[in-house]
Scaffold this motif. Structure first.
Motif, PDB file in Angstrom:
ATOM      1  N   SER A 286       0.828  -1.225   0.000  1.00  0.00           N
ATOM      2  CA  SER A 286       0.000   0.000   0.000  1.00  0.00           C
ATOM      3  C   SER A 286       0.854   1.264   0.000  1.00  0.00           C
ATOM      4  O   SER A 286       0.524   2.265   0.655  1.00  0.00           O
ATOM      5  CB  SER A 286      -0.942   0.004   1.206  1.00  0.00           C
ATOM      6  OG  SER A 286      -1.836  -1.078   1.134  1.00  0.00           O
TER       7      SER A 286
ATOM      8  N   MET B 141       1.224   4.015  -1.760  1.00  0.00           N
ATOM      9  CA  MET B 141       0.497   4.715  -2.804  1.00  0.00           C
ATOM     10  C   MET B 141       0.634   6.233  -2.651  1.00  0.00           C
ATOM     11  O   MET B 141       0.725   6.742  -1.541  1.00  0.00           O
ATOM     12  CB  MET B 141      -0.979   4.332  -2.754  1.00  0.00           C
ATOM     13  CG  MET B 141      -1.235   2.830  -2.751  1.00  0.00           C
ATOM     14  SD  MET B 141      -0.763   2.031  -4.298  1.00  0.00           S
ATOM     15  CE  MET B 141      -2.117   2.589  -5.348  1.00  0.00           C
ATOM     16  N   ASP B 142       0.649   6.900  -3.782  1.00  0.00           N
ATOM     17  CA  ASP B 142       0.600   8.369  -3.791  1.00  0.00           C
ATOM     18  C   ASP B 142      -0.877   8.753  -3.883  1.00  0.00           C
ATOM     19  O   ASP B 142      -1.502   8.623  -4.929  1.00  0.00           O
ATOM     20  CB  ASP B 142       1.386   8.916  -4.985  1.00  0.00           C
ATOM     21  CG  ASP B 142       1.714  10.392  -4.829  1.00  0.00           C
ATOM     22  OD1 ASP B 142       0.816  11.150  -4.420  1.00  0.00           O
ATOM     23  OD2 ASP B 142       2.864  10.783  -5.100  1.00  0.00           O
ATOM     24  N   ILE B 143      -1.415   9.205  -2.760  1.00  0.00           N
ATOM     25  CA  ILE B 143      -2.843   9.541  -2.698  1.00  0.00           C
ATOM     26  C   ILE B 143      -3.052  10.971  -3.162  1.00  0.00           C
ATOM     27  O   ILE B 143      -2.403  11.893  -2.663  1.00  0.00           O
ATOM     28  CB  ILE B 143      -3.390   9.379  -1.263  1.00  0.00           C
ATOM     29  CG1 ILE B 143      -3.045   7.974  -0.713  1.00  0.00           C
ATOM     30  CG2 ILE B 143      -4.883   9.614  -1.231  1.00  0.00           C
ATOM     31  CD1 ILE B 143      -3.630   6.844  -1.501  1.00  0.00           C
ATOM     32  N   PRO B 144      -3.947  11.215  -4.124  1.00  0.00           N
ATOM     33  CA  PRO B 144      -4.173  12.577  -4.628  1.00  0.00           C
ATOM     34  C   PRO B 144      -4.666  13.510  -3.524  1.00  0.00           C
ATOM     35  O   PRO B 144      -5.425  13.125  -2.639  1.00  0.00           O
ATOM     36  CB  PRO B 144      -5.257  12.388  -5.701  1.00  0.00           C
ATOM     37  CG  PRO B 144      -5.201  10.944  -6.061  1.00  0.00           C
ATOM     38  CD  PRO B 144      -4.775  10.225  -4.831  1.00  0.00           C
ATOM     39  N   ASN B 145      -4.188  14.753  -3.578  1.00  0.00           N
ATOM     40  CA  ASN B 145      -4.703  15.814  -2.706  1.00  0.00           C
ATOM     41  C   ASN B 145      -4.872  17.081  -3.531  1.00  0.00           C
ATOM     42  O   ASN B 145      -4.726  17.058  -4.764  1.00  0.00           O
ATOM     43  CB  ASN B 145      -3.774  16.035  -1.494  1.00  0.00           C
ATOM     44  CG  ASN B 145      -2.343  16.364  -1.911  1.00  0.00           C
ATOM     45  OD1 ASN B 145      -2.128  17.184  -2.803  1.00  0.00           O
ATOM     46  ND2 ASN B 145      -1.373  15.728  -1.281  1.00  0.00           N
TER      47      ASN B 145
ATOM     48  N   SER C 238      -2.053  17.892  -5.900  1.00  0.00           N
ATOM     49  CA  SER C 238      -1.620  16.854  -6.842  1.00  0.00           C
ATOM     50  C   SER C 238      -2.135  17.155  -8.241  1.00  0.00           C
ATOM     51  O   SER C 238      -3.170  17.804  -8.420  1.00  0.00           O
ATOM     52  CB  SER C 238      -2.137  15.478  -6.399  1.00  0.00           C
ATOM     53  OG  SER C 238      -1.695  15.171  -5.099  1.00  0.00           O
TER      54      SER C 238
ATOM     55  N   THR D 187      -5.286  12.116 -10.270  1.00  0.00           N
ATOM     56  CA  THR D 187      -6.585  11.940  -9.613  1.00  0.00           C
ATOM     57  C   THR D 187      -6.812  10.527  -9.106  1.00  0.00           C
ATOM     58  O   THR D 187      -7.796  10.269  -8.418  1.00  0.00           O
ATOM     59  CB  THR D 187      -7.722  12.295 -10.593  1.00  0.00           C
ATOM     60  OG1 THR D 187      -7.597  11.485 -11.771  1.00  0.00           O
ATOM     61  CG2 THR D 187      -7.651  13.776 -10.994  1.00  0.00           C
TER      62      THR D 187
ATOM     63  N   PRO E 111      -5.136   7.115  -7.020  1.00  0.00           N
ATOM     64  CA  PRO E 111      -4.015   6.618  -6.200  1.00  0.00           C
ATOM     65  C   PRO E 111      -3.083   5.745  -7.045  1.00  0.00           C
ATOM     66  O   PRO E 111      -3.539   4.842  -7.753  1.00  0.00           O
ATOM     67  CB  PRO E 111      -4.707   5.801  -5.111  1.00  0.00           C
ATOM     68  CG  PRO E 111      -6.085   6.395  -5.005  1.00  0.00           C
ATOM     69  CD  PRO E 111      -6.446   6.803  -6.410  1.00  0.00           C
ATOM     70  N   THR E 112      -1.797   6.050  -6.969  1.00  0.00           N
ATOM     71  CA  THR E 112      -0.817   5.399  -7.840  1.00  0.00           C
ATOM     72  C   THR E 112       0.394   4.939  -7.039  1.00  0.00           C
ATOM     73  O   THR E 112       0.867   5.677  -6.178  1.00  0.00           O
ATOM     74  CB  THR E 112      -0.366   6.384  -8.948  1.00  0.00           C
ATOM     75  OG1 THR E 112      -1.524   6.888  -9.636  1.00  0.00           O
ATOM     76  CG2 THR E 112       0.548   5.705  -9.951  1.00  0.00           C
TER      77      THR E 112
ATOM     78  N   ARG F 269       4.200   4.338  -5.908  1.00  0.00           N
ATOM     79  CA  ARG F 269       5.350   5.239  -6.064  1.00  0.00           C
ATOM     80  C   ARG F 269       6.640   4.487  -5.750  1.00  0.00           C
ATOM     81  O   ARG F 269       6.614   3.378  -5.259  1.00  0.00           O
ATOM     82  CB  ARG F 269       5.210   6.447  -5.145  1.00  0.00           C
ATOM     83  CG  ARG F 269       4.963   6.120  -3.688  1.00  0.00           C
ATOM     84  CD  ARG F 269       4.675   7.374  -2.880  1.00  0.00           C
ATOM     85  NE  ARG F 269       4.145   7.093  -1.548  1.00  0.00           N
ATOM     86  CZ  ARG F 269       4.875   6.813  -0.486  1.00  0.00           C
ATOM     87  NH1 ARG F 269       6.188   6.776  -0.601  1.00  0.00           N
ATOM     88  NH2 ARG F 269       4.313   6.568   0.685  1.00  0.00           N
TER      89      ARG F 269
END
Length: 335
Positions: A29, A31-35, A38, A41, A43-44, A46
């Motif tokens: 987990s 993940m790069d969570i969008p904020n 960012s 859009t 979660p990706t 990293r």
């Protein structure tokens, strides 16, 4: 023929490692969570830039064994790149205070300059100028800025990877045209390592590079530019011209935010390339346009300067349109 198999192997290793890192990041987990700051859009995963680091650094001793690069060049690029990657990887997985990151960056830059013998005399209007100790300080700041600006510019899918590949292949063309083919192998190996990663990072990205990869690319590109300056001072200017999109956007944005009293170390979405991605509605289109600028505009100027063209004229010719573009795209201002 052996060296071309090595270049192909570098790209393949990078591709496979990126696949493994993506699976690992998904399992853990990471993940790069969008904020709100960012540009993505979804979660990706990293941390994929580690694949670039491993593939490129593993190739360097083999290039030395083949007699294609000097050991001192390997020591300088290897030590500085590895230290920056370790700092970035650690920061990706936790948090390192900005002052300690910056200290590590200066130490890494110092390692590179130690093995590369510092900054050679530069040329202005074909006149050699030896800056002495001030040149070493200037080169230190240059390397630290390069690794940080590359981190700042890694904000949309594929951009940092495509920039590295187009700049590296562009400088290889400069080396070939100027008769300095012995310098080709390190940027060629770096472009191969990034190409393996780009397959997974091209819009829409399936994994992000992370600080370990972006900072690594920045310091390595900076170190390679100083290495080539020892062969011909004009080649340093060719590197700086080819890196113009990133240098102008990052520097313009930083200065404008400073003038507005913003905290420059805070995450934001005010770079010219980020505004362009919003206007165009596409990371892919923005990345392709920047590659087009590198290939069609900056590369011919870099070749001209590498062949003996006047350095300042080439720099102004390359940078003035980029400054105008940064102004038009409101770099440094909020959306």
């Amino acid at each position: 023929m052996t060296v071309w198999w090595l270049i192909a192997a570098v790209s393949t290793v990078s591709w496979v490692l990126t696949l493994m890192l993506r699976r690992y990041a998904l399992a853990k987990s990471m993940m790069d969570i969008p904020n709100e700051r960012s540009s993505h859009t979804v979660p990706t995963p990293r941390g994929g830039g580690v694949a670039i680091v491993i593939a490129f650094l593993a190739a360097m001793p083999l290039l030395v064994a083949l007699g294609l690069i000097r050991p001192a060049a390997m020591y300088g690029v290897f030590s500085s790149g590895l230290l920056v990657a370790v700092i970035g990887f650690t920061d990706d997985h936790g948090h390192i205070a900005a002052r300690w990151r910056l200290l590590g960056h200066f130490i890494a830059a110092g390692c590179a300059l130690y093995w590369l013998n510092g900054l050679p005399p530069i040329e202005l209007f074909h006149t050699p100028i030896d800056l002495g100790w001030f040149g070493s300080v200037l080169a230190l700041v240059y390397l630290v800025w390069m690794l940080n600006l590359y981190n700042f510019m890694d904000g949309i899918d594929g951009l940092a990877s495509a920039e590295a590949i187009s700049v590296c292949l562009g400088i290889c063309l400069v080396f070939w045209c100027s008769g300095n083919t012995e310098l080709i192998w390190l940027p060629l190996a770096l472009s191969a390592a990034v190409a393996g990663f780009l397959w997974w990072n091209f819009p829409p990205a399936r994994i992000f590079m992370g600080d370990a990869g972006s900072g690594f690319l920045g310091v390595v590109l900076g170190a390679l530019s100083i290495q080539s300056a020892w062969v011909s001072p004009n080649l340093l200017w060719s590197w700086i011209i080819l890196l113009g999109v990133f240098i102008v956007d990052a520097t313009w944005t930083l200065l404008r935010r400073l003038l507005q009293g913003n905290k420059v170390y805070e995450a934001h979405r005010s770079h010219a390339y980020q505004h362009a991605a919003v206007k165009l509605g596409s990371h892919k289109r923005t990345t392709c346009i920047i590659v087009g600028i590198n290939v069609l505009w900056l590369c011919p100027i870099a070749i001209w300067v590498g062949l003996g063209g006047t350095q300042i004229i080439g720099l102004l010719l390359a940078y003035l349109p980029l400054c105008l573009l940064a102004y038009k795209l409101r770099a440094g201002l909020p959306e």
